[in-house]
Write a protein that holds these residues in place. Sequence first.
Motif, short mmCIF file in Angstrom:
data_model
loop_
_atom_site.label_atom_id
_atom_site.label_comp_id
_atom_site.label_asym_id
_atom_site.label_seq_id
_atom_site.Cartn_x
_atom_site.Cartn_y
_atom_site.Cartn_z
N ARG A 56 16.23 20.24 -39.58
CA ARG A 56 17.08 20.90 -38.32
C ARG A 56 16.70 22.47 -38.26
O ARG A 56 16.52 23.09 -39.08
N SER A 57 16.76 22.80 -37.07
CA SER A 57 16.27 24.32 -36.83
C SER A 57 17.13 24.74 -35.75
O SER A 57 17.55 24.00 -34.47
N ARG A 58 17.40 26.06 -35.69
CA ARG A 58 18.15 26.92 -34.47
C ARG A 58 17.59 28.32 -34.59
O ARG A 58 17.65 29.01 -35.58
N ILE A 59 17.43 28.74 -33.48
CA ILE A 59 16.87 30.18 -33.05
C ILE A 59 18.04 30.53 -32.13
O ILE A 59 17.95 30.13 -30.84
N GLU A 60 18.51 31.98 -32.24
CA GLU A 60 19.43 32.36 -31.45
C GLU A 60 19.04 33.89 -31.26
O GLU A 60 18.94 34.47 -32.39
N GLU A 75 17.64 24.70 -30.37
CA GLU A 75 17.93 24.12 -31.60
C GLU A 75 17.17 22.66 -31.51
O GLU A 75 17.12 21.98 -30.52
N SER A 76 17.12 22.08 -32.53
CA SER A 76 16.20 20.77 -32.88
C SER A 76 16.82 19.96 -33.81
O SER A 76 17.23 20.67 -34.98
N TYR A 90 16.35 17.85 -28.92
CA TYR A 90 16.01 19.34 -28.64
C TYR A 90 16.94 19.65 -27.57
O TYR A 90 17.31 19.07 -26.55
N LYS A 91 17.52 21.02 -27.58
CA LYS A 91 18.27 21.54 -26.76
C LYS A 91 18.15 23.14 -26.57
O LYS A 91 17.79 23.86 -27.64
N ASN A 114 17.50 17.14 -24.58
CA ASN A 114 16.71 15.90 -24.41
C ASN A 114 16.97 15.05 -25.88
O ASN A 114 16.49 15.80 -26.89
N ASP A 115 17.52 13.99 -25.85
CA ASP A 115 17.97 13.29 -27.03
C ASP A 115 17.54 11.81 -26.79
O ASP A 115 17.99 11.16 -25.99
#
Length: 249
Positions: A56-60, A75-76, A90-91, A114-115
């Motif tokens: 799980r990853s998230r960049i903000e 985020e993915s 992916y969002k 996209n899920d």
Amino acid sequence: MSLSLFSLCSFPTHADLWSPLDDEYSDEELSRRGFAGSVEVGLNNSTGNTETTSYRSRIEVDHFMIGWRNNYAFESDFKKDDESTSQERYKFTLKTQREWNDLEYTFGLADYENDRFNGLRDLITVSAGYGWRAWQADIAYLDLEAGPGYRRNDVEKDQREFISRLAAKLEWQISDTATFAEVFSSEIGQENTITRSDTSLSASLIGQMLLKLSFSFVHQTNPINDDGLFDETLETLDTRTSLTLLYRF
């Protein structure tokens, strides 16, 4: 045999979105700082009788200007058991916010998601509206948002509809070492209503090291299948539970 790694790296941030701690910064200070952001990564790998890989990853990133705030997020989520992929999502999110005073703001929001496994394929959502800090205390706050929007799901099937969006965010500093947060939104459409919730509890361990437990769900009133058709046999609720270590500096 298994190997697990959970980590988060944060740059100095504007109190993680609409925090009561924002009050310690003046408009001039926020404008001078310009950009702030955070990066989150969680990894897990297991081998033996069952081979599992997940992350799980998230960049903000936040961009501050006097009276304005722009937020960019990616985020993915991915999970693979043996040779079969069981989760892939992916969002991307872009939000711009105009703050009129300490309590009120207007916003514009654009999402791409996209899920593969819950029917949200090439989901594009845009909305705009009004935000209001409904409650604020020294250790907690509650923001509410409402506005109209438009949604397009599955480009190939070209499913489109107007929506009404409601959202809320609650953050509570339970103690000097623990924080509770809840982010909720509901996009109400005639064909499908998509409701999301993310609940988290983070607690300090040693120094800047924290432990974070989060639970998220996505609920759809009418999920669609691979043919782009509403299917009553599909599950309407998808959930995700995460436990991560966080390091802040």
